[in-house]
Motif scaffolding. Structure first.
Motif, PDB file in Angstrom:
ATOM      1  N   LYS A 146       0.830  -1.133  -0.004  1.00  0.00           N
ATOM      2  CA  LYS A 146      -0.003  -0.034  -0.106  1.00  0.00           C
ATOM      3  C   LYS A 146       0.927   1.260  -0.025  1.00  0.00           C
ATOM      4  N   LYS A 147       1.939   1.315   0.841  1.00  0.00           N
ATOM      5  CA  LYS A 147       2.580   2.428   0.877  1.00  0.00           C
ATOM      6  C   LYS A 147       3.524   2.750  -0.225  1.00  0.00           C
ATOM      7  N   TYR A 148       4.016   1.528  -1.050  1.00  0.00           N
ATOM      8  CA  TYR A 148       4.834   1.861  -2.318  1.00  0.00           C
ATOM      9  C   TYR A 148       3.870   2.182  -3.397  1.00  0.00           C
ATOM     10  N   ASN A 149       2.512   1.744  -3.370  1.00  0.00           N
ATOM     11  CA  ASN A 149       1.560   2.393  -4.268  1.00  0.00           C
ATOM     12  C   ASN A 149       1.175   3.623  -3.882  1.00  0.00           C
ATOM     13  N   GLN A 150       1.138   4.001  -2.768  1.00  0.00           N
ATOM     14  CA  GLN A 150       0.897   5.634  -2.609  1.00  0.00           C
ATOM     15  C   GLN A 150       2.073   6.338  -2.811  1.00  0.00           C
ATOM     16  N   ALA A 151       3.182   5.988  -2.598  1.00  0.00           N
ATOM     17  CA  ALA A 151       4.448   6.635  -3.152  1.00  0.00           C
ATOM     18  C   ALA A 151       4.457   6.927  -4.751  1.00  0.00           C
ATOM     19  N   LEU A 152       4.008   5.903  -5.451  1.00  0.00           N
ATOM     20  CA  LEU A 152       3.831   6.288  -6.839  1.00  0.00           C
ATOM     21  C   LEU A 152       2.741   7.243  -7.208  1.00  0.00           C
ATOM     22  N   VAL A 153       1.690   7.250  -6.363  1.00  0.00           N
ATOM     23  CA  VAL A 153       0.682   8.300  -6.792  1.00  0.00           C
ATOM     24  C   VAL A 153       1.295   9.645  -6.262  1.00  0.00           C
ATOM     25  N   TYR A 154       1.979   9.657  -5.121  1.00  0.00           N
ATOM     26  CA  TYR A 154       2.822  11.066  -4.923  1.00  0.00           C
ATOM     27  C   TYR A 154       3.762  11.487  -5.907  1.00  0.00           C
ATOM     28  N   CYS A 155       4.435  10.686  -6.509  1.00  0.00           N
ATOM     29  CA  CYS A 155       5.382  10.736  -7.637  1.00  0.00           C
ATOM     30  C   CYS A 155       4.389  11.545  -8.918  1.00  0.00           C
ATOM     31  N   ASN A 156       3.500  10.934  -9.133  1.00  0.00           N
ATOM     32  CA  ASN A 156       2.766  11.379 -10.230  1.00  0.00           C
ATOM     33  C   ASN A 156       2.187  12.880  -9.873  1.00  0.00           C
ATOM     34  N   GLN A 157       1.853  12.907  -8.763  1.00  0.00           N
ATOM     35  CA  GLN A 157       1.185  14.286  -8.306  1.00  0.00           C
ATOM     36  C   GLN A 157       2.469  15.348  -7.887  1.00  0.00           C
ATOM     37  N   LEU A 197       6.853  13.859  -0.097  1.00  0.00           N
ATOM     38  CA  LEU A 197       5.907  12.741   0.359  1.00  0.00           C
ATOM     39  C   LEU A 197       6.450  11.386  -0.081  1.00  0.00           C
ATOM     40  N   ALA A 198       6.498  11.533  -1.255  1.00  0.00           N
ATOM     41  CA  ALA A 198       6.915   9.978  -1.736  1.00  0.00           C
ATOM     42  C   ALA A 198       8.165   9.700  -1.219  1.00  0.00           C
ATOM     43  N   ILE A 199       9.390  10.333  -0.684  1.00  0.00           N
ATOM     44  CA  ILE A 199      10.451   9.916  -0.094  1.00  0.00           C
ATOM     45  C   ILE A 199      10.093   9.292   1.324  1.00  0.00           C
ATOM     46  N   ILE A 200       9.402  10.020   1.974  1.00  0.00           N
ATOM     47  CA  ILE A 200       8.820   9.588   3.123  1.00  0.00           C
ATOM     48  C   ILE A 200       8.099   8.377   3.179  1.00  0.00           C
ATOM     49  N   LEU A 226      14.412   9.458  -7.230  1.00  0.00           N
ATOM     50  CA  LEU A 226      13.995  10.670  -6.429  1.00  0.00           C
ATOM     51  C   LEU A 226      15.195  11.582  -5.972  1.00  0.00           C
ATOM     52  N   TYR A 227      15.997  10.748  -5.226  1.00  0.00           N
ATOM     53  CA  TYR A 227      17.369  11.571  -4.738  1.00  0.00           C
ATOM     54  C   TYR A 227      18.194  12.100  -6.127  1.00  0.00           C
ATOM     55  N   MET A 228      18.278  11.482  -7.256  1.00  0.00           N
ATOM     56  CA  MET A 228      18.792  11.930  -8.241  1.00  0.00           C
ATOM     57  C   MET A 228      18.038  12.995  -8.937  1.00  0.00           C
ATOM     58  N   ASP A 229      16.772  13.080  -8.786  1.00  0.00           N
ATOM     59  CA  ASP A 229      15.996  14.095  -9.319  1.00  0.00           C
ATOM     60  C   ASP A 229      16.244  15.367  -8.633  1.00  0.00           C
ATOM     61  N   SER A 230      16.694  15.277  -7.197  1.00  0.00           N
ATOM     62  CA  SER A 230      16.964  16.389  -6.471  1.00  0.00           C
ATOM     63  C   SER A 230      18.263  16.805  -6.351  1.00  0.00           C
ATOM     64  N   GLU A 231      18.975  15.973  -7.006  1.00  0.00           N
ATOM     65  CA  GLU A 231      20.670  16.206  -7.110  1.00  0.00           C
ATOM     66  C   GLU A 231      21.474  15.694  -5.718  1.00  0.00           C
ATOM     67  N   GLN A 232      20.981  14.922  -5.397  1.00  0.00           N
ATOM     68  CA  GLN A 232      21.373  14.627  -3.968  1.00  0.00           C
ATOM     69  C   GLN A 232      22.128  12.950  -4.446  1.00  0.00           C
ATOM     70  N   TRP A 233      23.331  13.316  -5.038  1.00  0.00           N
ATOM     71  CA  TRP A 233      23.878  12.043  -5.606  1.00  0.00           C
ATOM     72  C   TRP A 233      24.380  11.086  -4.659  1.00  0.00           C
ATOM     73  N   ASP A 234      24.838  11.536  -3.576  1.00  0.00           N
ATOM     74  CA  ASP A 234      25.631  10.789  -2.511  1.00  0.00           C
ATOM     75  C   ASP A 234      24.554   9.699  -2.160  1.00  0.00           C
ATOM     76  N   ARG A 235      23.283  10.459  -1.670  1.00  0.00           N
ATOM     77  CA  ARG A 235      22.252   9.521  -1.021  1.00  0.00           C
ATOM     78  C   ARG A 235      21.789   8.447  -2.132  1.00  0.00           C
ATOM     79  N   ALA A 236      21.547   9.015  -3.436  1.00  0.00           N
ATOM     80  CA  ALA A 236      21.448   8.188  -4.515  1.00  0.00           C
ATOM     81  C   ALA A 236      22.324   6.896  -4.702  1.00  0.00           C
ATOM     82  N   GLU A 237      23.690   7.245  -4.704  1.00  0.00           N
ATOM     83  CA  GLU A 237      24.666   6.012  -4.584  1.00  0.00           C
ATOM     84  C   GLU A 237      24.386   5.220  -3.642  1.00  0.00           C
TER      85      GLU A 237
END
Length: 471
Positions: free
Chosen positions: A125-136, A141-144, A166-177
């Motif tokens: 449920k939470k993963y699907n909700q994260a996808l909804v947040y990404c589309n919105q 909220l999707a990261i949380i 999502l980290y790459m989109d916000s240019e947080q490259w270290d966290r994405a790695e």
């Protein structure tokens, strides 16, 4: 390996020694399935889970009954966090081989732990909700939500990949790695993970053209030789001046100017920015509250409409299944028919028919219902009418007019042609001083049996009642 036709154990020949079927192609297909299974097993052993999934799927394409390949595919899915896909494979395996199947242990391991099942459900449920947040475009909220997903299921590769994206989109490259490295620990050869990781490493690797930045060039100095020594003298180096009173004054003036600029320019701008941010936050919160209030009102309206619809449906359902409902009436009619056909018990059949006529208007029922009801009534009517007439007539002679009216009324219901029952019923009403019902009954006799002695008797009694009523 067993023959697909007769189930006999196969030998080294290309035909079945039991039924003679050609099994050369069948053996090749089974061998290919086993080869892909072994390849998937080797890849799973070195944590190449993506390659293992591909190989095991190929194995099942060649032989869908390969239970070992299906169970291993479920384990690989489970290791990547795809619990639903894993359960699907294990359930299919159990249906193919109900006995002596290790899939039973895997399924029981999950179903016996209610808390674990609930955690799996919450993860989906939470993963699907994260996808909804990404589309919105609500990426925070999707990261949380994805962090909550990974706290429940740390091996869920798709959640790690989406969080890294999502980290790459916000240019947080270290966290994405870091997230992608966690994916690599679970599945070493996931194509999507490798693609994301390549992009992250390109952003984290410094530009080769900037390596010379900040370095002093060797040519920024003059070299010359004095005797046996080489002297290097830097260029553009100014000699330091002796510190004095003027330097202190200049420093003090600079500090005063800096403080003045900060007080008159920087501080008001910072305060204004803080106020603007606070006002923007308040406006956003107000808009969110208005949206939620509107949504709550809309849901309350929908809930009232659904409640009304539910009450209407319950009333309709009660009309079908209630004590006097359609289904109960049909059951009573079928019970009457069954009783008559099996036992010829007209008394019990009549009791069932009377319960029907007391609870429902037969004339408003379906054509088939009326036809069966009238057929049963026609079969038992004359006999019951005679019984009720005899009982009613005896009561009439005993001057028990209430009992006579009750039985004679049933007699004319079951046989409308029973002239004696009609006349006795009218006389019972007349004797019990119920002139209105007596006149109605006599009129019915005159209508049903014109030009008969019974009709003439009814006419005579009716005339007497009319005269008595007029006086």
């Amino acid at each position: 390996m067993f023959c697909y036709n007769c189930g006999c154990h196969l030998s080294e020949h290309d035909f079945c020694t039991s039924c003679g079927a050609d099994v050369s192609l069948y053996k090749k297909i089974m061998c290919m399935s086993n080869r892909f299974y072994n390849d998937g097993l080797e890849k799973a052993g070195v944590r190449d889970l993506t390659g293992a999934i591909n190989s095991l799927r190929q194995s099942l394409k060649f032989n869908k009954n390969n239970i070992e390949a299906r169970n291993l595919l479920g384990l690989v899915y489970f290791e990547t966090g795809e619990v639903v896909a894993a359960l699907s494979e294990w359930v299919i395996s159990k249906n193919m081989r109900p006995e002596k199947n290790i899939a039973d242990d895997y399924i029981n391991m999950l179903q016996s732990n209610a808390a674990r099942l609930d955690a799996i459900n919450q993860t989906i449920k939470k993963y699907n909700q994260a996808l909804v947040y990404c589309n919105q475009d609500s990426k925070d909220l999707a990261i949380i939500q994805l962090k909550k997903v990974l706290s429940l299921n740390p091996k869920f590769i798709r959640a790690h990949q989406l969080l890294a994206l999502l980290y790459m989109d916000s240019e947080q490259w270290d966290r994405a790695e870091r997230e992608l490295r966690k994916c690599m620990d679970i599945d070493r050869n996931n194509t999507l993970t490798l693609r994301y990781l390549k992009e992250v490493e390109m952003q984290l690797t410094p530009d080769e053209n900037s390596k010379q930045t900040g370095r002093r060039k060797k040519d920024d100095a003059v070299r010359y030789q004095s005797d046996n020594e080489i002297i290097i003298q830097p260029l553009n180096v100014k000699e330091q001046k002796s510190a004095g009173l003027s330097s202190l004054i200049n420093i003090a003036i600079g500090l005063i100017i800096g403080l003045a600029v900060m007080y008159f320019l920087v501080v008001p701008a910072a305060v204004s920015n803080a106020n603007n941010e606070a006002q923007k936050t308040i406006t956003d919160i107000g808009n969110q509250l208005d949206t939620k209030t509107s949504r709550i009102q809309e849901l309350e309206t929908q809930m009232q409409a659904l409640q009304t619809e539910n009450d209407t449906l319950n009333q309709e359902l009660q009309g079908y299944v209630g004590a006097d409902g359609t289904l109960q009436t049909i059951d009573s009619l079928l019970a009457a028919a069954t009783t008559y056909l099996e036992t010829q018990d007209i008394t019990q059949t009549a009791a069932n028919l009377e319960s029907i006529s007391a609870s429902v208007d037969v004339d408003n029922t379906s054509e088939a219902f009326q036809k069966l009801y009238k057929t049963l009534l026609g079969l038992i009517g004359p006999q019951l009418s005679a019984q009720y007439y005899e009982t009613g007539y005896n009561a009439y002679r005993s001057e028990d007019y209430a009992t006579a009216i009750e039985n004679l009324s049933k007699a004319v219901i079951y046989d409308e042609t029973n002239k004696d029952a009609w006349l006795s019923l009218g006389n019972s009403y007349r004797k019990s001083d119920d002139a209105q019902n007596a006149i109605t009954t006599y009129d019915k006799i005159i209508e049903l049996f014109p030009d008969t002695e019974t009709a003439r008797s009814a006419q005579r009694y009716r005339s007497q009642l009319a005269e008595n009523t007029a006086q």
